[in-house]
Design a protein around this motif. Sequence first.
Motif, PDB file in Angstrom:
ATOM      1  N   ALA A 110      -2.026  -7.184 -10.405  1.00 26.67           N
ATOM      2  CA  ALA A 110      -1.658  -8.324 -10.134  1.00 26.67           C
ATOM      3  C   ALA A 110      -1.095  -8.953  -9.526  1.00 26.67           C
ATOM      4  O   ALA A 110      -0.759 -10.499  -9.078  1.00 26.67           O
ATOM      5  CB  ALA A 110      -0.549  -8.217 -11.534  1.00 26.67           C
ATOM      6  N   PHE A 111      -0.567  -8.425  -8.484  1.00 29.56           N
ATOM      7  CA  PHE A 111       0.677  -9.126  -7.322  1.00 29.56           C
ATOM      8  C   PHE A 111      -0.269  -8.123  -5.997  1.00 29.56           C
ATOM      9  O   PHE A 111       0.672  -7.870  -4.675  1.00 29.56           O
ATOM     10  CB  PHE A 111       2.113  -7.407  -7.711  1.00 29.56           C
ATOM     11  N   ARG A 112      -1.177  -9.035  -5.900  1.00 27.14           N
ATOM     12  CA  ARG A 112      -1.830  -9.110  -5.336  1.00 27.14           C
ATOM     13  C   ARG A 112      -1.574  -9.071  -4.393  1.00 27.14           C
ATOM     14  O   ARG A 112      -1.506 -10.411  -3.169  1.00 27.14           O
ATOM     15  CB  ARG A 112      -3.056  -8.706  -4.836  1.00 27.14           C
TER      16      ARG A 112
ATOM     17  N   ARG B 287       0.760  -1.032   0.041  1.00 23.56           N
ATOM     18  CA  ARG B 287      -0.253  -0.121  -0.146  1.00 23.56           C
ATOM     19  C   ARG B 287       0.693   1.047   0.037  1.00 23.56           C
ATOM     20  O   ARG B 287       0.574   2.141  -0.558  1.00 23.56           O
ATOM     21  CB  ARG B 287      -1.092   0.024   1.213  1.00 23.56           C
ATOM     22  N   LEU B 288       1.986   0.750   0.920  1.00 20.99           N
ATOM     23  CA  LEU B 288       2.809   2.769   0.972  1.00 20.99           C
ATOM     24  C   LEU B 288       3.548   2.561  -0.562  1.00 20.99           C
ATOM     25  O   LEU B 288       3.718   4.043  -0.499  1.00 20.99           O
ATOM     26  CB  LEU B 288       3.598   2.350   1.560  1.00 20.99           C
ATOM     27  N   LEU B 289       4.331   1.792  -0.964  1.00 21.87           N
ATOM     28  CA  LEU B 289       4.692   1.881  -2.463  1.00 21.87           C
ATOM     29  C   LEU B 289       3.473   2.293  -3.176  1.00 21.87           C
ATOM     30  O   LEU B 289       4.335   2.989  -4.254  1.00 21.87           O
ATOM     31  CB  LEU B 289       5.376   0.388  -2.467  1.00 21.87           C
ATOM     32  N   ARG B 290       2.268   1.353  -3.475  1.00 22.35           N
ATOM     33  CA  ARG B 290       1.850   2.377  -4.277  1.00 22.35           C
ATOM     34  C   ARG B 290       1.273   3.843  -4.189  1.00 22.35           C
ATOM     35  O   ARG B 290       0.576   4.314  -4.981  1.00 22.35           O
ATOM     36  CB  ARG B 290       0.658   1.579  -3.691  1.00 22.35           C
ATOM     37  N   ASP B 291       2.067   4.157  -2.696  1.00 25.54           N
ATOM     38  CA  ASP B 291       1.460   5.741  -2.151  1.00 25.54           C
ATOM     39  C   ASP B 291       2.389   6.472  -2.981  1.00 25.54           C
ATOM     40  O   ASP B 291       2.550   7.592  -2.610  1.00 25.54           O
ATOM     41  CB  ASP B 291       0.783   5.904  -0.885  1.00 25.54           C
ATOM     42  N   GLY B 292       3.606   5.496  -3.302  1.00 21.15           N
ATOM     43  CA  GLY B 292       4.606   6.969  -3.698  1.00 21.15           C
ATOM     44  C   GLY B 292       6.379   6.818  -2.753  1.00 21.15           C
ATOM     45  O   GLY B 292       7.007   7.656  -3.004  1.00 21.15           O
ATOM     46  N   VAL B 293       5.725   5.992  -1.402  1.00 24.10           N
ATOM     47  CA  VAL B 293       7.243   6.246  -0.367  1.00 24.10           C
ATOM     48  C   VAL B 293       7.732   5.337  -0.829  1.00 24.10           C
ATOM     49  O   VAL B 293       8.147   4.103  -0.881  1.00 24.10           O
ATOM     50  CB  VAL B 293       6.465   5.694   1.119  1.00 24.10           C
TER      51      VAL B 293
END
Length: 126
Positions: free
Chosen positions: A124-126, A77-83
């Motif tokens: 795809a990577f859930r 989730r954090l990676l998707r948010d750009g962290v």
Amino acid sequence: MTGVFYDCAGDRTVAMSRAIRRAVAFIESSFAQPVSLATLAGTAGLSVSRFATLFRKEVGISPHRYVCLVRIQHAKRLLRDGVPPCEVAAEVGFFDQSHLGRHFRRAVGVTPGHFVASPESGSAFR
């Protein structure tokens, strides 16, 4: 209850005991902190050996693996948010970025960098 447990259980219908539900809730709320087996067993009100056996039986994986999967779920989730990955590692409880990378690749199949770069990272990577 939602969380990683249902991802691990798949389609199995599993009735968790109250003790294991307490431990799972503790993990879900405290995943970023160091979580020892003794602490989890105490939360569940069981001995360490009984807790480890019951957790694996009811959840399907070891307590340590479950903690890692909860951390990975939050890291995605954090990676998707750009962290940045180095901040994500600290935020979700991994020792460093390398530690995050090893566990992330084992659980997701790609490194955090590839996960972020992939256009499918949202699905795809859930």
